[in-house]
Design a protein around this motif. Structure first.
Motif, PDB file in Angstrom:
ATOM      1  N   VAL A  69      11.911   8.782   0.649  1.00 28.35           N
ATOM      2  CA  VAL A  69      11.428   8.284   2.016  1.00 28.35           C
ATOM      3  C   VAL A  69      11.135   6.686   1.561  1.00 28.35           C
ATOM      4  O   VAL A  69      10.830   5.944   1.407  1.00 28.35           O
ATOM      5  CB  VAL A  69       9.231   8.536   1.913  1.00 28.35           C
ATOM      6  N   PRO A  70      11.844   6.076   2.621  1.00 32.18           N
ATOM      7  CA  PRO A  70      12.424   4.679   2.486  1.00 32.18           C
ATOM      8  C   PRO A  70      11.144   3.411   2.184  1.00 32.18           C
ATOM      9  O   PRO A  70      11.145   3.153   1.605  1.00 32.18           O
ATOM     10  CB  PRO A  70      12.536   4.412   3.676  1.00 32.18           C
ATOM     11  N   GLU A  71      10.048   3.903   3.017  1.00 30.40           N
ATOM     12  CA  GLU A  71       8.434   3.339   2.811  1.00 30.40           C
ATOM     13  C   GLU A  71       8.255   3.302   1.142  1.00 30.40           C
ATOM     14  O   GLU A  71       7.258   2.746   0.524  1.00 30.40           O
ATOM     15  CB  GLU A  71       7.523   3.744   3.223  1.00 30.40           C
ATOM     16  N   MET A  72       8.144   4.540   0.288  1.00 32.52           N
ATOM     17  CA  MET A  72       8.300   4.680  -0.859  1.00 32.52           C
ATOM     18  C   MET A  72       8.812   4.239  -1.982  1.00 32.52           C
ATOM     19  O   MET A  72       8.953   4.023  -3.246  1.00 32.52           O
ATOM     20  CB  MET A  72       7.297   5.813  -1.297  1.00 32.52           C
ATOM     21  N   ASP A  73      10.222   4.070  -1.677  1.00 38.58           N
ATOM     22  CA  ASP A  73      11.875   4.278  -2.231  1.00 38.58           C
ATOM     23  C   ASP A  73      11.556   2.361  -2.732  1.00 38.58           C
ATOM     24  O   ASP A  73      10.753   1.326  -2.333  1.00 38.58           O
ATOM     25  CB  ASP A  73      13.073   4.554  -1.836  1.00 38.58           C
ATOM     26  N   VAL A  74      11.614   2.048  -4.066  1.00 43.31           N
ATOM     27  CA  VAL A  74      11.531   1.424  -4.740  1.00 43.31           C
ATOM     28  C   VAL A  74      12.349   0.032  -4.417  1.00 43.31           C
ATOM     29  O   VAL A  74      12.990  -0.816  -4.385  1.00 43.31           O
ATOM     30  CB  VAL A  74      11.336   0.999  -6.411  1.00 43.31           C
ATOM     31  N   GLU A  75      13.983   0.819  -3.793  1.00 43.40           N
ATOM     32  CA  GLU A  75      14.622   0.164  -3.400  1.00 43.40           C
ATOM     33  C   GLU A  75      14.215  -0.594  -2.565  1.00 43.40           C
ATOM     34  O   GLU A  75      14.997  -1.621  -2.395  1.00 43.40           O
ATOM     35  CB  GLU A  75      15.567   1.651  -2.179  1.00 43.40           C
ATOM     36  N   ILE A  93      -2.088  11.562  -2.967  1.00 40.19           N
ATOM     37  CA  ILE A  93      -0.042  11.379  -2.956  1.00 40.19           C
ATOM     38  C   ILE A  93       0.736  11.749  -4.151  1.00 40.19           C
ATOM     39  O   ILE A  93       1.771  12.394  -4.091  1.00 40.19           O
ATOM     40  CB  ILE A  93       0.122   9.808  -2.718  1.00 40.19           C
ATOM     41  N   ALA A  94       0.227  11.275  -5.162  1.00 36.32           N
ATOM     42  CA  ALA A  94       1.112  11.714  -6.449  1.00 36.32           C
ATOM     43  C   ALA A  94       1.591  13.468  -6.233  1.00 36.32           C
ATOM     44  O   ALA A  94       3.350  13.445  -7.060  1.00 36.32           O
ATOM     45  CB  ALA A  94       0.257  12.371  -7.760  1.00 36.32           C
ATOM     46  N   PRO A  95       1.389  14.481  -5.996  1.00 34.05           N
ATOM     47  CA  PRO A  95       2.402  15.682  -6.022  1.00 34.05           C
ATOM     48  C   PRO A  95       3.120  15.613  -5.023  1.00 34.05           C
ATOM     49  O   PRO A  95       4.983  16.217  -5.814  1.00 34.05           O
ATOM     50  CB  PRO A  95       1.619  17.390  -5.505  1.00 34.05           C
ATOM     51  N   PHE A  96       2.832  14.640  -3.685  1.00 31.72           N
ATOM     52  CA  PHE A  96       3.966  14.195  -3.178  1.00 31.72           C
ATOM     53  C   PHE A  96       5.848  13.310  -3.649  1.00 31.72           C
ATOM     54  O   PHE A  96       6.286  13.661  -2.887  1.00 31.72           O
ATOM     55  CB  PHE A  96       3.142  13.868  -1.640  1.00 31.72           C
ATOM     56  N   ALA A  97       4.633  12.661  -3.978  1.00 36.00           N
ATOM     57  CA  ALA A  97       5.599  11.190  -4.985  1.00 36.00           C
ATOM     58  C   ALA A  97       6.586  11.685  -5.442  1.00 36.00           C
ATOM     59  O   ALA A  97       7.967  11.816  -5.827  1.00 36.00           O
ATOM     60  CB  ALA A  97       4.321  10.219  -5.131  1.00 36.00           C
ATOM     61  N   ALA A  98       5.580  12.736  -6.445  1.00 36.92           N
ATOM     62  CA  ALA A  98       6.516  13.334  -7.293  1.00 36.92           C
ATOM     63  C   ALA A  98       8.163  14.085  -7.073  1.00 36.92           C
ATOM     64  O   ALA A  98       9.147  14.291  -7.565  1.00 36.92           O
ATOM     65  CB  ALA A  98       5.723  14.627  -8.751  1.00 36.92           C
ATOM     66  N   LYS A  99       7.311  14.818  -6.029  1.00 40.19           N
ATOM     67  CA  LYS A  99       8.487  16.210  -5.068  1.00 40.19           C
ATOM     68  C   LYS A  99       9.380  15.200  -4.643  1.00 40.19           C
ATOM     69  O   LYS A  99      10.617  15.159  -4.979  1.00 40.19           O
ATOM     70  CB  LYS A  99       7.649  16.851  -4.699  1.00 40.19           C
ATOM     71  N   GLN A 100       9.179  14.108  -4.312  1.00 43.79           N
ATOM     72  CA  GLN A 100      10.377  13.117  -3.462  1.00 43.79           C
ATOM     73  C   GLN A 100      11.156  12.392  -4.216  1.00 43.79           C
ATOM     74  O   GLN A 100      12.620  12.658  -4.477  1.00 43.79           O
ATOM     75  CB  GLN A 100       9.563  11.797  -2.650  1.00 43.79           C
ATOM     76  N   ARG A 155       1.098  -1.201   0.033  1.00 40.65           N
ATOM     77  CA  ARG A 155      -0.370   0.157   0.408  1.00 40.65           C
ATOM     78  C   ARG A 155       0.647   1.540  -0.348  1.00 40.65           C
ATOM     79  O   ARG A 155       0.519   2.623   0.196  1.00 40.65           O
ATOM     80  CB  ARG A 155      -1.269  -0.030   1.562  1.00 40.65           C
ATOM     81  N   ARG A 156       1.747   0.951  -0.624  1.00 42.13           N
ATOM     82  CA  ARG A 156       2.683   2.401  -0.722  1.00 42.13           C
ATOM     83  C   ARG A 156       3.390   2.384  -2.060  1.00 42.13           C
ATOM     84  O   ARG A 156       2.867   1.401  -3.050  1.00 42.13           O
ATOM     85  CB  ARG A 156       4.195   2.091   0.189  1.00 42.13           C
ATOM     86  N   PRO A 157       3.707   4.020  -2.733  1.00 46.55           N
ATOM     87  CA  PRO A 157       4.242   3.920  -3.679  1.00 46.55           C
ATOM     88  C   PRO A 157       5.385   3.702  -4.227  1.00 46.55           C
ATOM     89  O   PRO A 157       6.068   3.021  -3.362  1.00 46.55           O
ATOM     90  CB  PRO A 157       3.645   5.759  -4.162  1.00 46.55           C
ATOM     91  N   LEU A 158       5.102   3.090  -5.495  1.00 45.79           N
ATOM     92  CA  LEU A 158       6.431   2.514  -6.705  1.00 45.79           C
ATOM     93  C   LEU A 158       7.321   4.356  -6.501  1.00 45.79           C
ATOM     94  O   LEU A 158       7.128   4.438  -8.075  1.00 45.79           O
ATOM     95  CB  LEU A 158       6.601   1.553  -7.153  1.00 45.79           C
ATOM     96  N   CYS A 201      10.828   5.072 -12.261  1.00 50.06           N
ATOM     97  CA  CYS A 201       9.210   4.795 -11.903  1.00 50.06           C
ATOM     98  C   CYS A 201       8.990   6.095 -10.692  1.00 50.06           C
ATOM     99  O   CYS A 201       9.427   6.702  -9.986  1.00 50.06           O
ATOM    100  CB  CYS A 201       9.375   3.206 -12.252  1.00 50.06           C
ATOM    101  N   LEU A 202       7.650   6.061 -12.076  1.00 48.79           N
ATOM    102  CA  LEU A 202       6.776   6.692 -10.178  1.00 48.79           C
ATOM    103  C   LEU A 202       5.469   6.087 -10.488  1.00 48.79           C
ATOM    104  O   LEU A 202       4.795   6.634 -11.322  1.00 48.79           O
ATOM    105  CB  LEU A 202       6.684   8.565 -10.808  1.00 48.79           C
ATOM    106  N   ASN A 203       5.080   5.206  -9.807  1.00 47.84           N
ATOM    107  CA  ASN A 203       4.038   4.870  -9.531  1.00 47.84           C
ATOM    108  C   ASN A 203       3.264   3.701  -8.110  1.00 47.84           C
ATOM    109  O   ASN A 203       3.708   4.363  -7.355  1.00 47.84           O
ATOM    110  CB  ASN A 203       3.985   3.614 -10.840  1.00 47.84           C
ATOM    111  N   GLY A 204       2.529   3.420  -8.351  1.00 50.93           N
ATOM    112  CA  GLY A 204       1.896   2.304  -7.422  1.00 50.93           C
ATOM    113  C   GLY A 204       0.757   3.708  -6.564  1.00 50.93           C
ATOM    114  O   GLY A 204       0.734   3.705  -5.067  1.00 50.93           O
TER     115      GLY A 204
END
Ligand SMILES: Cc1cc2nc3c(=O)[nH]c(=O)nc-3n(C[C@H](O)[C@H](O)[C@H](O)COP(=O)(O)OP(=O)(O)OC[C@H]3O[C@@H](n4cnc5c(N)ncnc54)[C@H](O)[C@@H]3O)c2cc1C
Length: 354
Positions: free
Chosen positions: A336-342, A317-324, A291-294, A306-309
């Protein structure tokens, strides 16, 4: 040579393009209309999960980025997208009312929950236990936004309405080449379309189909979103979006009779007034098991991202994830590690090693 190729012009692609544009970067966007999640979404932003009365992950940070983001887009495109409309949750028992009061005292929820019970009459709706009001909510008209943004990209010569063909991408250490375009990076924002992307198909993007009905209810005039067993989202002129469903097997964008019946049964459980169904739409939400973005860089090809999930809450969440993503790409801040595809690196390694 341009800075970025962006694949996808849904909420993810739009949000990332805006980071690029604001920072004076050059880019080209590809979209083939294969996914429709942004186009058909309810468009709600709401910091509270209304089933369990729990806060959305990083709700405050998300809203702090999203609200100025949509305001800036309204200025850029000269059109209103963000309708700041309240959300009222209809209670079905005294127990729910009590849970609402308890939730309103919790630190992560108190800015978003008004701890009083509202009672008012609505034609065709019975609500003996009243309603609770969520604060800092609204609806972004994602269909209008996507249309206006794509048209803006077309006017500025940054858009190609075509499929991005993964096998035609040449990835080098210092750049990529695609169809004669040289770029520093490619950002994949394909929503559920990422399933066909050979570079990122190791990621656990599940996809959850959602369907919505558009109804016209001649006796009901709401100036707020009503949440009961389904959402009733006003569109003006007594038209409403009713939804949505969650289905995990079917991965098509085709509306089904089964979901139509499910939505109508839920609607009729609390709304007894007359209405007519005028449309029915379906799309696949890009959902992820945890349940976290990719978000982030490919584990092997450093020019690919990639910017997905974005799941069922892309508006917030899209603007926040894009900025990150943008800030990590240009060395300003880590994702943020919870979103990072790492977090899925080992999954990639096991896929590659067979
Ligand atoms: C029924 C329903 C209701 C929803 N309601 C809400 C809501 O109320 N609030 C909320 O916040 N969220 C809602 N969502 C979720 C929201 O729609 C998503 O989180 C969000 O739109 C995902 O955006 P995206 O850009 O990642 O994906 P998409 O919107 O799917 O965009 C991806 C784009 O990439 C393009 N693409 C894919 N592959 C390729 C390729 N190879 N070449 C070129 N282009 C390609 C597609 O055509 C598409 O335009 C809802 C979703 C559904 C289905």
């Amino acid at each position: 040579m341009i800075d970025c190729i962006v694949v996808g012009s849904g909420l993810a692609g739009i949000s990332f393009c805006e980071e690029l544009r604001k920072n004076g970067k050059t880019f080209m966007v590809f979209d083939n209309d294969s996914q429709v999640s942004t186009n058909i979404a309810g468009g709600l932003y709401n910091p509270v999960i209304l089933k369990r009365f729990t806060p959305v992950w990083k709700a405050e940070e998300q809203l702090d980025t999203a609200l100025p983001f949509y305001a800036a887009l309204e200025s850029l495109l000269g059109e209103k997208f963000d309708h700041k409309i309240p959300v009222y949750r209809r209670f079905t028992s005294v127990e729910e009312q009590n849970n609402w009061f308890v939730a309103g005292d919790k630190p992560g929820l108190s800015p978003f929950i008004e701890t009083s019970v509202h009672h008012f009459e609505l034609p065709g709706v019975e609500a003996p236990f009243g309603y609770g009001r969520v604060l800092q909510t609204g609806r972004v008209d994602t269909e209008a936004l996507q249309k206006a943004y794509v048209s803006y990209l077309q006017d500025t010569g940054c858009f190609r309405q075509e499929s991005f063909q993964y096998d035609r991408l040449q990835v080098m250490n210092d750049r990529v080449i695609y169809d004669g375009i040289e770029a520093s990076r490619v950002i994949f924002c394909e929503g559920f379309g990422m399933k066909k992307n050979p570079f990122f198909d190791y990621l656990p993007l599940n996809g959850t189909k959602g369907e919505l009905l558009i109804i016209e209810a001649p006796e009901l005039e709401l100036d707020f979103v009503l949440k009961s067993s389904v959402f009733l989202i006003p569109l003006g002129e007594r038209r409403y979006k009713v939804g949505a469903t969650y289905k995990w097997k079917d991965k098509t964008n085709i509306p089904t009779e089964e979901s139509r019946m499910e939505l109508l049964t839920k609607l009729q459980s609390f709304f007894k007034g007359p209405y007519e169904v005028i449309d029915h739409v379906a799309g696949i939400r890009p959902t992820v098991a945890d349940r976290r973005p990719l978000v982030g860089q490919h584990p092997e090809f450093s020019r690919l991202y990639c910017l997905n999930g974005l799941g069922s809450r892309g508006v917030m969440i899209a603007p926040f994830a894009a900025k990150q993503l943008y800030q990590s790409m240009y060395g300003q801040q880590e994702i943020v590690p919870e979103m990072d595809v790492e977090r899925y690196r080992s999954k990639y390694q096991s896929t590659v090693s067979g």
